[in-house]
Structure formats: C-alpha cells, structure tokens
Design a protein around this motif. Structure first.
Motif, PDB file in Angstrom:
ATOM      1  N   PHE A 102       0.840  -1.192   0.000  1.00 33.68           N
ATOM      2  CA  PHE A 102       0.000   0.000   0.000  1.00 33.68           C
ATOM      3  C   PHE A 102       0.880   1.248   0.000  1.00 33.68           C
ATOM      4  O   PHE A 102       1.649   1.466   0.941  1.00 33.68           O
ATOM      5  CB  PHE A 102      -0.927   0.023   1.213  1.00 33.68           C
ATOM      6  N   GLN A 103       0.745   2.051  -1.034  1.00 30.21           N
ATOM      7  CA  GLN A 103       1.528   3.269  -1.111  1.00 30.21           C
ATOM      8  C   GLN A 103       0.947   4.355  -0.210  1.00 30.21           C
ATOM      9  O   GLN A 103       1.688   5.208   0.285  1.00 30.21           O
ATOM     10  CB  GLN A 103       1.573   3.768  -2.556  1.00 30.21           C
ATOM     11  N   GLU A 104      -0.373   4.331   0.002  1.00 29.67           N
ATOM     12  CA  GLU A 104      -1.036   5.268   0.903  1.00 29.67           C
ATOM     13  C   GLU A 104      -1.861   4.445   1.893  1.00 29.67           C
ATOM     14  O   GLU A 104      -3.081   4.312   1.747  1.00 29.67           O
ATOM     15  CB  GLU A 104      -1.917   6.240   0.126  1.00 29.67           C
ATOM     16  N   PRO A 105      -1.239   3.873   2.910  1.00 29.60           N
ATOM     17  CA  PRO A 105      -1.914   2.920   3.788  1.00 29.60           C
ATOM     18  C   PRO A 105      -3.117   3.492   4.536  1.00 29.60           C
ATOM     19  O   PRO A 105      -4.136   2.812   4.674  1.00 29.60           O
ATOM     20  CB  PRO A 105      -0.807   2.490   4.760  1.00 29.60           C
ATOM     21  N   ALA A 106      -3.008   4.732   5.029  1.00 31.67           N
ATOM     22  CA  ALA A 106      -4.126   5.310   5.777  1.00 31.67           C
ATOM     23  C   ALA A 106      -5.351   5.477   4.891  1.00 31.67           C
ATOM     24  O   ALA A 106      -6.478   5.160   5.300  1.00 31.67           O
ATOM     25  CB  ALA A 106      -3.713   6.651   6.378  1.00 31.67           C
ATOM     26  N   SER A 107      -5.154   5.954   3.667  1.00 31.02           N
ATOM     27  CA  SER A 107      -6.275   6.107   2.736  1.00 31.02           C
ATOM     28  C   SER A 107      -6.873   4.752   2.369  1.00 31.02           C
ATOM     29  O   SER A 107      -8.091   4.618   2.212  1.00 31.02           O
ATOM     30  CB  SER A 107      -5.817   6.826   1.463  1.00 31.02           C
ATOM     31  N   ALA A 108      -6.008   3.741   2.233  1.00 32.83           N
ATOM     32  CA  ALA A 108      -6.498   2.404   1.900  1.00 32.83           C
ATOM     33  C   ALA A 108      -7.379   1.847   3.018  1.00 32.83           C
ATOM     34  O   ALA A 108      -8.462   1.307   2.763  1.00 32.83           O
ATOM     35  CB  ALA A 108      -5.321   1.468   1.644  1.00 32.83           C
ATOM     36  N   VAL A 109      -6.920   1.990   4.269  1.00 35.48           N
ATOM     37  CA  VAL A 109      -7.701   1.507   5.411  1.00 35.48           C
ATOM     38  C   VAL A 109      -9.003   2.290   5.532  1.00 35.48           C
ATOM     39  O   VAL A 109     -10.078   1.719   5.761  1.00 35.48           O
ATOM     40  CB  VAL A 109      -6.882   1.621   6.712  1.00 35.48           C
ATOM     41  N   ALA A 110      -8.919   3.624   5.372  1.00 31.40           N
ATOM     42  CA  ALA A 110     -10.116   4.452   5.479  1.00 31.40           C
ATOM     43  C   ALA A 110     -11.123   4.124   4.381  1.00 31.40           C
ATOM     44  O   ALA A 110     -12.334   4.087   4.630  1.00 31.40           O
ATOM     45  CB  ALA A 110      -9.731   5.923   5.421  1.00 31.40           C
ATOM     46  N   SER A 111     -10.625   3.862   3.169  1.00 32.04           N
ATOM     47  CA  SER A 111     -11.525   3.487   2.074  1.00 32.04           C
ATOM     48  C   SER A 111     -12.210   2.159   2.368  1.00 32.04           C
ATOM     49  O   SER A 111     -13.409   1.987   2.098  1.00 32.04           O
ATOM     50  CB  SER A 111     -10.746   3.388   0.760  1.00 32.04           C
ATOM     51  N   PHE A 112     -11.452   1.216   2.948  1.00 33.22           N
ATOM     52  CA  PHE A 112     -12.039  -0.072   3.311  1.00 33.22           C
ATOM     53  C   PHE A 112     -13.130   0.114   4.360  1.00 33.22           C
ATOM     54  O   PHE A 112     -14.219  -0.482   4.258  1.00 33.22           O
ATOM     55  CB  PHE A 112     -10.953  -1.003   3.845  1.00 33.22           C
ATOM     56  N   LEU A 113     -12.864   0.946   5.367  1.00 32.04           N
ATOM     57  CA  LEU A 113     -13.857   1.192   6.414  1.00 32.04           C
ATOM     58  C   LEU A 113     -15.084   1.895   5.848  1.00 32.04           C
ATOM     59  O   LEU A 113     -16.215   1.619   6.268  1.00 32.04           O
ATOM     60  CB  LEU A 113     -13.242   2.032   7.535  1.00 32.04           C
ATOM     61  N   ASN A 114     -14.871   2.806   4.879  1.00 35.04           N
ATOM     62  CA  ASN A 114     -15.997   3.454   4.223  1.00 35.04           C
ATOM     63  C   ASN A 114     -16.865   2.440   3.495  1.00 35.04           C
ATOM     64  O   ASN A 114     -18.095   2.457   3.582  1.00 35.04           O
ATOM     65  CB  ASN A 114     -15.478   4.496   3.222  1.00 35.04           C
ATOM     66  N   GLY A 115     -16.197   1.554   2.750  1.00 30.16           N
ATOM     67  CA  GLY A 115     -16.945   0.518   2.044  1.00 30.16           C
ATOM     68  C   GLY A 115     -17.664  -0.425   2.985  1.00 30.16           C
ATOM     69  O   GLY A 115     -18.796  -0.839   2.727  1.00 30.16           O
ATOM     70  N   LEU A 116     -17.001  -0.767   4.112  1.00 35.93           N
ATOM     71  CA  LEU A 116     -17.618  -1.649   5.096  1.00 35.93           C
ATOM     72  C   LEU A 116     -18.850  -1.005   5.710  1.00 35.93           C
ATOM     73  O   LEU A 116     -19.883  -1.663   5.895  1.00 35.93           O
ATOM     74  CB  LEU A 116     -16.591  -1.989   6.182  1.00 35.93           C
ATOM     75  N   ALA A 117     -18.745   0.291   6.029  1.00 35.91           N
ATOM     76  CA  ALA A 117     -19.897   1.006   6.590  1.00 35.91           C
ATOM     77  C   ALA A 117     -21.064   1.012   5.610  1.00 35.91           C
ATOM     78  O   ALA A 117     -22.223   0.795   5.995  1.00 35.91           O
ATOM     79  CB  ALA A 117     -19.502   2.435   6.960  1.00 35.91           C
ATOM     80  N   SER A 118     -20.757   1.243   4.322  1.00 32.90           N
ATOM     81  CA  SER A 118     -21.811   1.240   3.308  1.00 32.90           C
ATOM     82  C   SER A 118     -22.443  -0.150   3.174  1.00 32.90           C
ATOM     83  O   SER A 118     -23.674  -0.277   3.037  1.00 32.90           O
ATOM     84  CB  SER A 118     -21.239   1.673   1.956  1.00 32.90           C
ATOM     85  N   LEU A 119     -21.616  -1.190   3.238  1.00 34.22           N
ATOM     86  CA  LEU A 119     -22.134  -2.555   3.109  1.00 34.22           C
ATOM     87  C   LEU A 119     -23.026  -2.919   4.286  1.00 34.22           C
ATOM     88  O   LEU A 119     -24.108  -3.507   4.106  1.00 34.22           O
ATOM     89  CB  LEU A 119     -20.960  -3.534   3.001  1.00 34.22           C
ATOM     90  N   VAL A 120     -22.599  -2.573   5.502  1.00 35.15           N
ATOM     91  CA  VAL A 120     -23.400  -2.865   6.693  1.00 35.15           C
ATOM     92  C   VAL A 120     -24.741  -2.142   6.628  1.00 35.15           C
ATOM     93  O   VAL A 120     -25.798  -2.731   6.902  1.00 35.15           O
ATOM     94  CB  VAL A 120     -22.627  -2.460   7.965  1.00 35.15           C
ATOM     95  N   MET A 121     -24.713  -0.866   6.247  1.00 38.03           N
ATOM     96  CA  MET A 121     -25.958  -0.102   6.180  1.00 38.03           C
ATOM     97  C   MET A 121     -26.840  -0.575   5.027  1.00 38.03           C
ATOM     98  O   MET A 121     -28.069  -0.534   5.129  1.00 38.03           O
ATOM     99  CB  MET A 121     -25.645   1.388   6.032  1.00 38.03           C
ATOM    100  N   LEU A 122     -26.225  -1.044   3.942  1.00 38.08           N
ATOM    101  CA  LEU A 122     -27.019  -1.598   2.842  1.00 38.08           C
ATOM    102  C   LEU A 122     -27.747  -2.859   3.305  1.00 38.08           C
ATOM    103  O   LEU A 122     -28.935  -3.047   2.998  1.00 38.08           O
ATOM    104  CB  LEU A 122     -26.115  -1.914   1.657  1.00 38.08           C
ATOM    105  N   CYS A 123     -27.053  -3.727   4.039  1.00 37.90           N
ATOM    106  CA  CYS A 123     -27.687  -4.942   4.553  1.00 37.90           C
ATOM    107  C   CYS A 123     -28.837  -4.591   5.505  1.00 37.90           C
ATOM    108  O   CYS A 123     -29.897  -5.228   5.470  1.00 37.90           O
ATOM    109  CB  CYS A 123     -26.651  -5.810   5.271  1.00 37.90           C
TER     110      CYS A 123
END
Length: 299
Positions: A102-123
């Motif tokens: 990961f060249q930008e690790p913080a952004s990668a983790v934050a993007s994953f958490l954003n996607g996870l939040a969207s997935l949880v709320m979609l469910c």
C-alpha cells in the motif's frame, strides 16, 4: 553534498516550466533513479531483485523501477529536510511511507472502512425496507456504486437519486431523459480523462461543480419538506456535513507521520455520514411505502 545542496537551493527558487512535480524534477532524484535502475534493474541484478522481492509486492505490480523511485524519493526528501526546505511532491503526490504494497496505507484503510460502513448499512436497509418501496431499487443501486465506482459516478448518481425522489415518482419520463443526460455527461468526463488528458485540476473543478448541484438540490428539497417530513433533517445534516468535510480535499499538506494526509482524514470523517444517510434513506423509503399503501387502499 555541497553540490547537491546548491542544486536544491537553485531548484527551490526557480520557476517550474517542465511537467511533473518539484521532487521528480530534482536532478538529485533523477540521477538517483537512473543510477539505481542501471545497478538493479537489468540482467543478473534484476533477477536478484525479483528473487528477494516479497511475493505480495510482485503480485501488486511493484517493479524494480517503482522500487528505485520509492527509495530515491526518500533520499531526496532527506536532502530537502536537511537543507531546511519544504517537503516536495513527486509525480503529483506527497511522499508516503509504504506499508506492505500500500503506497497510501491510511487512505487504503479508510476506504475499506468506508466501504464496510456502506455494506453494513445496505444490509440493514435491505432487511428493514421491503422491495416494494418506491425508492428501494434506486437506493440499493446507489449503495453498490458508492463501493465500486469513482467520485464522479457517486455524485452523479446522488443527483439522479434526488431527481427520482423529487420529480420521478410523479414524472418517470422526465427521470428517464435526465438519466440519459447524466450518463452522457459521465461518458464524456471519463473519456476525456482516460483518452485525452488526465487533468487533476479539471477533475477537481468538475466534481466540485456537480457536487454543488447535488448539495443545492438536496438542501432545497429538505428545506421545502422539513415541516411535513421530520426525517429529512437527517438528509440536511448529511448534506451540510459533506459540504464542510469536502473542504478537507482542498487542503494540501505533507502527510502527518508520512501516513495521514487530507484525503485519508476526509475518508475517515465521512464514515459516520454514510450511516446517517442510510438512516435517512430507510426512514424515507418506509414513509413512501406507507404513503403508497394508503393511496392503494383509497383507490
């Protein structure tokens, strides 16, 4: 060392006419990359590099040249800091400390958490809102696009979602024509960036323009309906928060601890906004479902 320092001073005071960023125009950086490639990226040296390169790096597409650029970037940054100059950008980006591949690790983790939040709320949305709700399929499609597509697509689909909610339930033909227009705009935008010129400035201005349309349209609808529909206040908070947090994307500073930059902070800050927006979508979809059922009974 004195010669390198002199070149850094000259570079800091000169006007940049060539393409690229200040760091990758630095002769020290270019000489370092050239020397590194000559020593490590051909013949037996390249085989040696590949044999000691971690498998996850090779799978992620990191080449010997990429590794040379990364190492020489830090050599140049060290010289800049040693001589008291500001940290430069390289190839349009700030220097980040790499973690794994990961060249930008913080952004990668934050993007994953954003996607996870969207997935949880979609469910949650699909659990509590019946598929017969008038906005169900539009909201579900919006959630998937948030996870998989770029910022321009998300904003345009949010505008489409707003059009469906404010106009489309009564005039579906208008929504169909508007959808075609948005798809045409997206195609032209992506084609320009992909085939003609990837212009960061143009992309930023374009996203800000359509973002402003999105904010004004949603906010106007919320203000018009806040007395009749109390749950639209959640949407108002989301719109205002996103507008305020978007200012983070305009900030430009070297990453804190070489990891955390404005983009990563923006990603982290928007996680609770997704939760609140899906809460609004859930409340609004249930309201529309009750309204349509009431009209059906009257008919």
């Amino acid at each position: 060392m004195a010669g390198r320092a002199a070149r850094l001073v000259l570079l800091a005071g000169a006007a940049a006419l060539a393409s690229g960023s200040q760091g990758d125009r630095e002769p020290v950086y270019r000489d370092c990359v050239l020397q590194c490639e000559e020593q490590n990226c051909s013949g037996g040296a390249l085989n040696h590099f590949r044999s000691r390169q971690p498998i996850y790096m090779s799978l992620a597409g990191w080449t010997c040249r990429d590794d040379c650029k990364y190492e020489c970037m830090w050599v140049t940054v060290g010289l800049y800091l040693q001589e008291g100059h500001k940290v430069p950008q390289f190839h349009g980006k700030w220097p980040f400390s790499r973690f794994l591949f990961f060249q930008e690790p913080a952004s990668a983790v934050a993007s994953f958490l954003n996607g996870l939040a969207s997935l949880v709320m979609l469910c949650r949305y699909r659990t509590f809102v019946p598929a017969s709700s008038p906005m169900y399929h539009t909201c579900v499609a919006f959630a998937w696009k948030m996870d998989y597509f770029c910022a321009s697509t998300v904003i345009l689909h949010s505008i489409y979602l707003c059009c469906v909610r404010t106009v489309g339930l009564q005039h579906p033909a208008v929504v169909s024509a508007f959808r075609a227009l948005l798809l045409l705009m997206l195609t032209v935008h992506v084609s320009y960036l992909s085939l003609i010129r990837f212009d960061y400035g143009y992309n930023l201005v374009a996203n800000m323009a359509i973002g402003l349309v999105n904010v004004v349209w949603w906010l106007a609808w919320c203000l018009w309906n806040q007395q009749r529909l109390p749950h639209v206040r959640k949407c108002m908070v989301v719109v205002l928060l996103l507008q305020g947090l978007s200012l983070l994307e305009l900030l430009d500073f070297p990453p804190l601890f070489w990891v955390l930059d404005a983009h990563a902070i923006w990603h982290i800050s928007t996680i609770p906004v997704h939760v609140l927006f899906f809460s609004f979508l859930e409340d609004d979809s249930l309201y529309l479902l009750k309204e349509s059922e009431a009209k059906f009974k009257l008919d």
